[in-house]
Design an enzyme around this catalytic site. Structure first.
Site, PDB file in Angstrom:
ATOM      1  N   THR A 260      31.524 -77.404 -40.460  1.00 30.38           N
ATOM      2  CA  THR A 260      32.573 -76.393 -40.287  1.00 30.38           C
ATOM      3  C   THR A 260      33.786 -76.959 -39.567  1.00 30.38           C
ATOM      4  O   THR A 260      34.865 -76.380 -39.616  1.00 30.38           O
ATOM      5  CB  THR A 260      32.099 -75.176 -39.458  1.00 30.38           C
ATOM      6  OG1 THR A 260      31.762 -75.611 -38.135  1.00 30.38           O
ATOM      7  CG2 THR A 260      30.913 -74.500 -40.094  1.00 30.38           C
ATOM      8  N   ARG A 267      40.216 -75.709 -33.637  1.00 36.43           N
ATOM      9  CA  ARG A 267      40.047 -74.265 -33.472  1.00 36.43           C
ATOM     10  C   ARG A 267      41.144 -73.785 -32.540  1.00 36.43           C
ATOM     11  O   ARG A 267      41.214 -74.168 -31.378  1.00 36.43           O
ATOM     12  CB  ARG A 267      38.676 -73.919 -32.892  1.00 36.43           C
ATOM     13  CG  ARG A 267      38.300 -72.445 -33.074  1.00 36.43           C
ATOM     14  CD  ARG A 267      36.856 -72.156 -32.672  1.00 36.43           C
ATOM     15  NE  ARG A 267      36.782 -71.736 -31.292  1.00 36.43           N
ATOM     16  CZ  ARG A 267      36.924 -70.478 -30.862  1.00 36.43           C
ATOM     17  NH1 ARG A 267      37.165 -69.501 -31.729  1.00 36.43           N
ATOM     18  NH2 ARG A 267      36.842 -70.193 -29.580  1.00 36.43           N
ATOM     19  N   ARG A 296      35.438 -63.413 -32.709  1.00 36.90           N
ATOM     20  CA  ARG A 296      34.262 -63.704 -31.872  1.00 36.90           C
ATOM     21  C   ARG A 296      34.349 -62.896 -30.589  1.00 36.90           C
ATOM     22  O   ARG A 296      35.413 -62.420 -30.223  1.00 36.90           O
ATOM     23  CB  ARG A 296      34.228 -65.186 -31.452  1.00 36.90           C
ATOM     24  CG  ARG A 296      34.020 -66.164 -32.570  1.00 36.90           C
ATOM     25  CD  ARG A 296      33.930 -67.579 -31.991  1.00 36.90           C
ATOM     26  NE  ARG A 296      33.723 -68.573 -33.029  1.00 36.90           N
ATOM     27  CZ  ARG A 296      33.571 -69.873 -32.810  1.00 36.90           C
ATOM     28  NH1 ARG A 296      33.605 -70.328 -31.559  1.00 36.90           N
ATOM     29  NH2 ARG A 296      33.379 -70.724 -33.787  1.00 36.90           N
ATOM     30  N   GLU A 301      30.752 -68.674 -28.935  1.00 37.02           N
ATOM     31  CA  GLU A 301      30.209 -68.427 -30.258  1.00 37.02           C
ATOM     32  C   GLU A 301      28.951 -67.559 -30.152  1.00 37.02           C
ATOM     33  O   GLU A 301      28.185 -67.680 -29.210  1.00 37.02           O
ATOM     34  CB  GLU A 301      29.844 -69.791 -30.854  1.00 37.02           C
ATOM     35  CG  GLU A 301      29.582 -69.715 -32.314  1.00 37.02           C
ATOM     36  CD  GLU A 301      29.475 -71.106 -32.922  1.00 37.02           C
ATOM     37  OE1 GLU A 301      29.344 -72.084 -32.171  1.00 37.02           O
ATOM     38  OE2 GLU A 301      29.509 -71.176 -34.149  1.00 37.02           O
TER      39      GLU A 301
HETATM   40  N1  ARG Z   1      24.751 -74.267 -36.856  1.00 39.55           N
HETATM   41  C1  ARG Z   1      25.238 -72.982 -36.465  1.00 39.55           C
HETATM   42  C2  ARG Z   1      25.162 -72.035 -37.630  1.00 39.55           C
HETATM   43  O1  ARG Z   1      24.957 -72.491 -38.718  1.00 39.55           O
HETATM   44  C3  ARG Z   1      26.661 -73.066 -35.953  1.00 39.55           C
HETATM   45  C4  ARG Z   1      27.682 -73.395 -36.995  1.00 39.55           C
HETATM   46  C5  ARG Z   1      29.133 -73.446 -36.560  1.00 39.55           C
HETATM   47  N2  ARG Z   1      29.321 -73.619 -35.169  1.00 39.55           N
HETATM   48  C6  ARG Z   1      29.360 -74.765 -34.524  1.00 39.55           C
HETATM   49  N3  ARG Z   1      29.460 -74.730 -33.226  1.00 39.55           N
HETATM   50  N4  ARG Z   1      29.357 -75.894 -35.138  1.00 39.55           N
HETATM   51  O2  ARG Z   1      25.278 -70.841 -37.464  1.00 39.55           O
END
Ligand code: ARG
Length: 343
Positions: A260, A267, A296, A301
Site C-alpha cells: 500500500t 501519507r 481513520r 490505523e
Molecule cells: N496488513 C494490514 C492490512 O492488510 C495493514 C495494511 C496497510 N497498513 C500498513 N500499515 N501497511 O490490513
C-alpha cells in the site's frame, strides 16, 4: 511449505481475493535471494483474516518473484496497471495549497510522512538483526550531521530512560511494537533493538528508524498550513539523500514492505474536526471517495474517531506524484470544510 490456506467465508482481504490455488502452486516453492518465501509474504493475511490487504514484501525481489499474486493486489489498491511507470514530483512550487483553514477552526494538525528503505538491503520482514542494527547506526549518524533547523537528537528505543520515554509519549512521537499484522509479518523481531526516533529541536521534523519501513520521514505541525509541512518534508528528504541511497524502482517507485505504501510512500494527513458532517457518514465517505481519501480515527490505523475528530489522508500513493497525493488531500479537505460550514 504449508498447504493452500483457508480463509473464513466473510474474508475481504485482497490476499484472499487474489490468492488462487493456481497462483499458490506456481509460487509456493520459490524464495528470494534473502530466503523470503511466498508463505512469509502472506503469513500476516493468513493469521489475520480481517486484514484489508494481507501481504508484505521481504525485499525488492519479492515484488517480481511473487508478481502473479502481488501485481493484482497493487493494481487494485492503487488503481495502477502493470505497464504504467511511476513518476516522482517533490517540488512544492507545483502544489496549490493556501491554508484552507487560516483561523484554525477545523484543522488541528497536519502531518506528512514518507517511507523509505535502504537500497540493496532486505526490507523489515526479511532483515537480520545485524543488518537492522547497521541501518540504525548508519541512519542515526547521518541524521546527527544535519544542521540548521533540521538538527536534533536521536533516541534509541533500547535502554531508553523513563524520562525520555515520558517526553516522547507526551509529544505523541513514540512508536510502539507493531500490531498483530506487523507481528505476523516478522516486523517485530528483536524489538526494541535497532529502533529509535530522531526529532529536530522544534519538533516539526521527525524520523522513525526501523519501524514498518527503515525510515519514516515525517513533517508535522499544528494547524492547516499544508504547503509549509510539505515544503519542510521535501527539504529534509533531499538533505538525508545526500548521505543515504534509497530503494527505488522505475515501475514501483520507492520500495516499501507493505504494497500500500509503494510509489510515493507518502501519507499526507490532517486531524480535522467535522462534528456535523460526521453525523452523515455516507455523505462524508462520498466526498472522501471523490478525492481518493481515507478516513481513520485519530489514534492511528485501525482506530476509532473521538469527539468528531478524524484523520483524513490520501489513499493512492503509486502512479501519482507526491504533489498529487498532497493536492488530493488538500482539495478534499477544502471541500469537507466548506460542506461542514454549510451544515
Ligand atoms: N496488513 C494490514 C492490512 O492488510 C495493514 C495494511 C496497510 N497498513 C500498513 N500499515 N501497511 O490490513
Amino acid at each position: 511449505m504449508p498447504s493452500f490456506p483457508t480463509f473464513p467465508q466473510n474474508c475481504k482481504s485482497l490476499l484472499c481475493k487474489h490468492l488462487t490455488p493456481k497462483i499458490f502452486e506456481l509460487l509456493k516453492d520459490k524464495a528470494t535471494a534473502n530466503g523470503f518465501t511466498l508463505y512469509d509474504a502472506i503469513r500476516s493475511g493468513v493469521d489475520n483474516p480481517d486484514s484489508g490487504i494481507g501481504v508484505y514484501a521481504g525485499d525488492l525481489e519479492s515484488y517480481s518473484l511473487f508478481a502473479p499474486l502481488l501485481d493484482p493486489i497493487i493494481e487494485e489498491y492503487h488503481g495502477f496497471g502493470k505497464i504504467d511507470s511511476h513518476k516522482s514530483d517533490l517540488d512544492p512550487n507545483h502544489l496549490n495549497a493556501p491554508n484552507p483553514d487560516p483561523n484554525d477552526e477545523f484543522i488541528l494538525s497536519t502531518r506528512i510522512r514518507v517511507g523509505r528503505n535502504i537500497k540493496d538491503m532486505p526490507l523489515g520482514p526479511a532483515i537480520t538483526k545485524a543488518q537492522r542494527d547497521k541501518i540504525e547506526a548508519d541512519i542515526s549518524s547521518a541524521l546527527s550531521s544535519l544542521d540548521g533547523w533540521l538538527s536534533g537528537s536521536y533516541y534509541s528505543l533500547q535502554g531508553m530512560s523513563e524520562d525520555v520515554k515520558a517526553k516522547l509519549i507526551e509529544d505523541h512521537f513514540l512508536f510502539k511494537a507493531g500490531d498483530r499484522f506487523l507481528e505476523s509479518a516478522g516486523l517485530n523481531r528483536d524489538w526494541p533493538t535497532g529502533r529509535g526516533i530522531f526529532h529536530n529541536d522544534e519538533k516539526t521534523f521527525l524520523v522513525w528508524i526501523n519501524e514498518e519501513d527503515q525510515l519514516r520521514i515525517i513533517s508535522m505541525q499544528m494547524g492547516g498550513d499544508i504547503l509549509e509541512v510539505f515544503t519542510r518534508l521535501t527539504v529534509a528528504i533531499s538533505q538525508i539523500e545526500k548521505s543515504v541511497s534509497f530503494a527505488y524502482s522505475d515501475h514501483l517507485g520507492y520500495i516499501t514492505s507493505c504494497p500500500t505504501n509503494l510509489g510515493t510512500a507518502m501519507r499526507a494527513s490532517v486531524h480535522i474536526k467535522l462534528p456535523k458532517l460526521s453525523k452523515n457518514m455516507d455523505k462524508f465517505q462520498t466526498i472522501c471517495d471523490k478525492y481518493h481519501l481515507q478516513i481513520r480515527g485519530i489514534h492511528g490505523e485501525h482506530s476509532e474517531s473521538e469527539g468528531g475528530v478524524y484523520d483524513i489522508s490520501n489513499k493512492r500513493r503509486l502512479g501519482v506524484t507526491e504533489v498529487r497525493c498532497v493536492q488530493d488531500m488538500y482539495d478534499g479537505v477544502t471541500e469537507l470544510i466548506s460542506v461542514e460550514k454549510g451544515l
